[in-house]
Design an enzyme around this catalytic site. Structure first.
Site, PDB file in Angstrom:
ATOM      1  N   CYS A 137       0.768  -1.308  -0.296  1.00 19.91           N
ATOM      2  CA  CYS A 137      -0.072   0.156   0.112  1.00 19.91           C
ATOM      3  C   CYS A 137       0.738   1.629  -0.207  1.00 19.91           C
ATOM      4  O   CYS A 137       0.537   2.500  -0.185  1.00 19.91           O
ATOM      5  CB  CYS A 137      -0.739   0.020   0.578  1.00 19.91           C
ATOM      6  SG  CYS A 137      -2.055  -1.423   1.080  1.00 19.91           S
ATOM      7  N   HIS A 140      -3.105   7.181   2.552  1.00 25.66           N
ATOM      8  CA  HIS A 140      -3.341   5.927   2.157  1.00 25.66           C
ATOM      9  C   HIS A 140      -5.130   5.423   2.215  1.00 25.66           C
ATOM     10  O   HIS A 140      -5.218   5.240   4.299  1.00 25.66           O
ATOM     11  CB  HIS A 140      -2.660   4.854   2.309  1.00 25.66           C
ATOM     12  CG  HIS A 140      -3.083   3.727   2.817  1.00 25.66           C
ATOM     13  ND1 HIS A 140      -3.673   2.764   0.598  1.00 25.66           N
ATOM     14  CD2 HIS A 140      -3.288   2.667   3.464  1.00 25.66           C
ATOM     15  CE1 HIS A 140      -4.477   1.679   1.197  1.00 25.66           C
ATOM     16  NE2 HIS A 140      -4.260   1.163   2.724  1.00 25.66           N
ATOM     17  N   ASN A 146     -10.206  -0.393   0.201  1.00 27.99           N
ATOM     18  CA  ASN A 146      -8.437  -0.409   0.051  1.00 27.99           C
ATOM     19  C   ASN A 146      -8.060  -1.085  -1.271  1.00 27.99           C
ATOM     20  O   ASN A 146      -8.535  -2.503  -2.029  1.00 27.99           O
ATOM     21  CB  ASN A 146      -8.141  -0.742   1.669  1.00 27.99           C
ATOM     22  CG  ASN A 146      -7.237  -0.859   1.189  1.00 27.99           C
ATOM     23  OD1 ASN A 146      -5.538  -0.792   0.432  1.00 27.99           O
ATOM     24  ND2 ASN A 146      -5.876  -1.601   2.212  1.00 27.99           N
TER      25      ASN A 146
HETATM   26  N1  ACO Z   1     -18.431  -9.876   9.387  1.00 28.87           N
HETATM   27  C1  ACO Z   1     -18.442  -9.762  10.348  1.00 28.87           C
HETATM   28  N2  ACO Z   1     -18.146 -10.282  11.282  1.00 28.87           N
HETATM   29  C2  ACO Z   1     -16.404 -10.163  10.988  1.00 28.87           C
HETATM   30  C3  ACO Z   1     -16.124  -9.806   9.455  1.00 28.87           C
HETATM   31  C4  ACO Z   1     -16.688  -9.485   8.259  1.00 28.87           C
HETATM   32  N3  ACO Z   1     -16.254  -9.567   7.301  1.00 28.87           N
HETATM   33  N4  ACO Z   1     -14.467 -10.346   9.533  1.00 28.87           N
HETATM   34  C5  ACO Z   1     -13.746 -10.285  11.324  1.00 28.87           C
HETATM   35  N5  ACO Z   1     -15.564 -11.087  11.760  1.00 28.87           N
HETATM   36  C6  ACO Z   1     -15.374 -11.326  13.301  1.00 28.87           C
HETATM   37  C7  ACO Z   1     -14.103 -12.597  13.302  1.00 28.87           C
HETATM   38  O1  ACO Z   1     -14.224 -12.973  13.406  1.00 28.87           O
HETATM   39  C8  ACO Z   1     -14.522 -11.869  15.175  1.00 28.87           C
HETATM   40  O2  ACO Z   1     -15.252 -12.803  15.012  1.00 28.87           O
HETATM   41  P1  ACO Z   1     -14.696 -13.670  16.780  1.00 28.87           P
HETATM   42  O3  ACO Z   1     -14.757 -12.727  17.961  1.00 28.87           O
HETATM   43  O4  ACO Z   1     -16.151 -14.601  16.610  1.00 28.87           O
HETATM   44  O5  ACO Z   1     -13.450 -13.950  16.532  1.00 28.87           O
HETATM   45  C9  ACO Z   1     -14.757 -10.498  15.769  1.00 28.87           C
HETATM   46  O6  ACO Z   1     -15.486  -9.748  14.332  1.00 28.87           O
HETATM   47  C10 ACO Z   1     -13.654  -9.393  15.820  1.00 28.87           C
HETATM   48  O7  ACO Z   1     -12.389  -9.772  14.695  1.00 28.87           O
HETATM   49  P2  ACO Z   1     -11.895  -8.213  14.516  1.00 28.87           P
HETATM   50  O8  ACO Z   1     -10.190  -9.042  13.900  1.00 28.87           O
HETATM   51  O9  ACO Z   1     -10.709  -8.601  16.090  1.00 28.87           O
HETATM   52  O10 ACO Z   1     -12.103  -7.171  14.361  1.00 28.87           O
HETATM   53  P3  ACO Z   1     -11.901  -5.927  14.093  1.00 28.87           P
HETATM   54  O11 ACO Z   1     -12.367  -4.987  15.298  1.00 28.87           O
HETATM   55  O12 ACO Z   1     -10.185  -5.732  14.858  1.00 28.87           O
HETATM   56  O13 ACO Z   1     -11.837  -5.433  12.874  1.00 28.87           O
HETATM   57  C11 ACO Z   1     -11.199  -5.305  11.029  1.00 28.87           C
HETATM   58  C12 ACO Z   1     -11.284  -6.691  11.420  1.00 28.87           C
HETATM   59  C13 ACO Z   1     -11.513  -4.408   9.967  1.00 28.87           C
HETATM   60  C14 ACO Z   1     -10.248  -6.065   9.372  1.00 28.87           C
HETATM   61  C15 ACO Z   1      -9.446  -4.476  11.640  1.00 28.87           C
HETATM   62  O14 ACO Z   1      -8.677  -5.159  11.992  1.00 28.87           O
HETATM   63  C16 ACO Z   1      -8.733  -3.599  11.092  1.00 28.87           C
HETATM   64  O15 ACO Z   1      -9.526  -2.448  10.004  1.00 28.87           O
HETATM   65  N6  ACO Z   1      -7.423  -4.283  10.500  1.00 28.87           N
HETATM   66  C17 ACO Z   1      -6.393  -2.957   9.449  1.00 28.87           C
HETATM   67  C18 ACO Z   1      -7.119  -3.569   8.171  1.00 28.87           C
HETATM   68  C19 ACO Z   1      -6.299  -3.307   6.807  1.00 28.87           C
HETATM   69  O16 ACO Z   1      -6.353  -2.603   7.208  1.00 28.87           O
HETATM   70  N7  ACO Z   1      -5.061  -3.987   6.449  1.00 28.87           N
HETATM   71  C20 ACO Z   1      -5.232  -3.585   5.184  1.00 28.87           C
HETATM   72  C21 ACO Z   1      -4.150  -3.332   4.481  1.00 28.87           C
HETATM   73  S1  ACO Z   1      -2.941  -2.457   5.595  1.00 28.87           S
HETATM   74  C22 ACO Z   1      -2.842  -1.078   4.963  1.00 28.87           C
HETATM   75  O17 ACO Z   1      -3.481  -0.488   4.197  1.00 28.87           O
HETATM   76  C23 ACO Z   1      -2.757   0.105   6.554  1.00 28.87           C
END
Ligand code: ACO
Length: 326
Positions: free
Chosen positions: A112, A252, A282
């Protein structure tokens, strides 16, 4: 001498994939996606469309705005992790398609952060006096590296391309600084395990879904916000500015929560922060040039404005660019 952006362009594929569409594909729902990411929809490339096709359209739009023709371009750099082929570089394919006969061309792989890494290469090339006109592109067909059965990742990403023309100009307006960082210790928090030299293509690899992006979202989130904040402050302090001097922050577009947390730590207002992640998700290296192009065409940036950009991505890599809009 300074390198300055004289034209911007972007291209987003026609096909829209909404959160409601995703509800039919994996166990997710619109409320969860909106609350955790702020993404409403994303664009998906057509079956016969790939990274170079989108890059070419974005590049032609940027060249048209700059009033520069393909045969004047000295160098083409494409930031991408989803090139048309593992090799050669997608930049070479773009070079052939637009007919930039005298240009040399290469790709930058910084996930990214790819566009800001590529912009830094263009800045150095111009400031060293090697040439005067560079095409810098961020383009991705991430939809083909995403596991559409994995709800943890498939809701986040989309396809698209953005481009800028960078030209040599007098001192004053232009790129003031580029700051680049990497830390390979974080490799496995965000990567595609196959099919490079470590895990070449194999039936067993396909069965294990190694060809798809893997991510530990929680961990990525924390490091992303911290790194985006630090590298933005680094850019401002290196040039003797504060948050109050910034006309527009073009980060980004990872997801709304990362952007809002970063802007808050930088004391930047909503008016100072450009967000379009709700429309496109993204798109990795494409997010910044696409956002820059939209902000530019909407008249949100004028000559003399201070524009701050910051990126974070797989590697990990992170980067910032501060520029005085020409
Ligand atoms: N729909 C419903 N539930 C979901 C989904 C979905 N699409 N995805 C995950 N869950 C569930 C998980 O299974 C978990 O369930 P559990 O508690 O029963 O195990 C629960 O939601 C919480 O999961 P987490 O991963 O802890 O959720 P979080 O609040 O961290 O949100 C997210 C996830 C949105 C991916 C967040 O961690 C995030 O934004 N991370 C950054 C990732 C990113 O942007 N990456 C891109 C590349 S790097 C960059 O560009 C900066």
């Amino acid at each position: 001498m300074r390198a300055r952006i004289t034209g911007t362009g972007s291209y987003m594929p026609e096909k829209i994939l909404t959160n409601l569409d995703l509800e039919k594909m994996v166990d997710t729902n619109n409320e969860w996606i909106m609350a955790r990411t702020g993404i409403e929809e994303r664009r998906i490339a057509a079956d016969d469309e790939c990274t170079s096709d989108m890059a070419v359209i974005a590049a032609e739009r940027a060249m048209e705005m700059a009033g520069v023709s393909a045969d004047q371009i000295d160098l083409i750099i494409v930031g991408t992790i989803t090139g048309d082929y593992p090799w050669p570089a997608t930049a070479c394919i773009v070079q052939a398609k637009i007919g930039a006969k005298k240009a040399f061309a290469y790709d930058v792989s910084a996930a990214c952060s790819g566009f800001l890494y590529a912009l830094s290469c263009a800045n150095d090339y111009i400031r060293c006096g090697h040439g005067t006109k560079v095409l810098v592109i961020g383009a991705e067909t991430l939809s083909r590296s995403i596991d559409w059965t994995d709800r943890n990742t498939c809701v986040l990403f989309g396809d698209g391309a953005g481009a800028v023309v960078v030209e040599a100009g007098e001192d004053g307006a232009g790129i003031l600084s580029c700051h680049l960082h990497s830390d390979g210790n974080y490799l496995e928090l965000l990567y595609q395990p196959g099919f490079g030299a470590k895990h070449p293509a194999s039936t067993a690899g396909v069965d294990s879904r190694l060809q798809f992006l893997k991510m530990q979202g929680n961990e990525v989130f924390k490091v992303a916000v911290r790194s985006l904040t630090e590298v933005s402050i680094e850019a401002l302090e290196a040039n003797g500015f504060t948050h109050a001097d910034v006309k527009l922050f073009v980060p980004h577009q990872a997801n709304r929560r990362i952007l809002e947390a970063t802007a808050k730590r930088l004391h930047l207002t909503d008016e100072q922060t450009y967000i379009n992640v709700h429309k496109y998700g993204n798109t990795s290296s494409a997010t910044i040039p696409v956002a820059l192009d939209e902000a530019n065409r909407q008249g949100l940036i004028a000559s003399g404005d201070l524009v701050l950009s910051a990126a974070f991505g797989g590697g990990f890599t992170w980067a910032s660019t501060l520029l005085r809009w020409a």
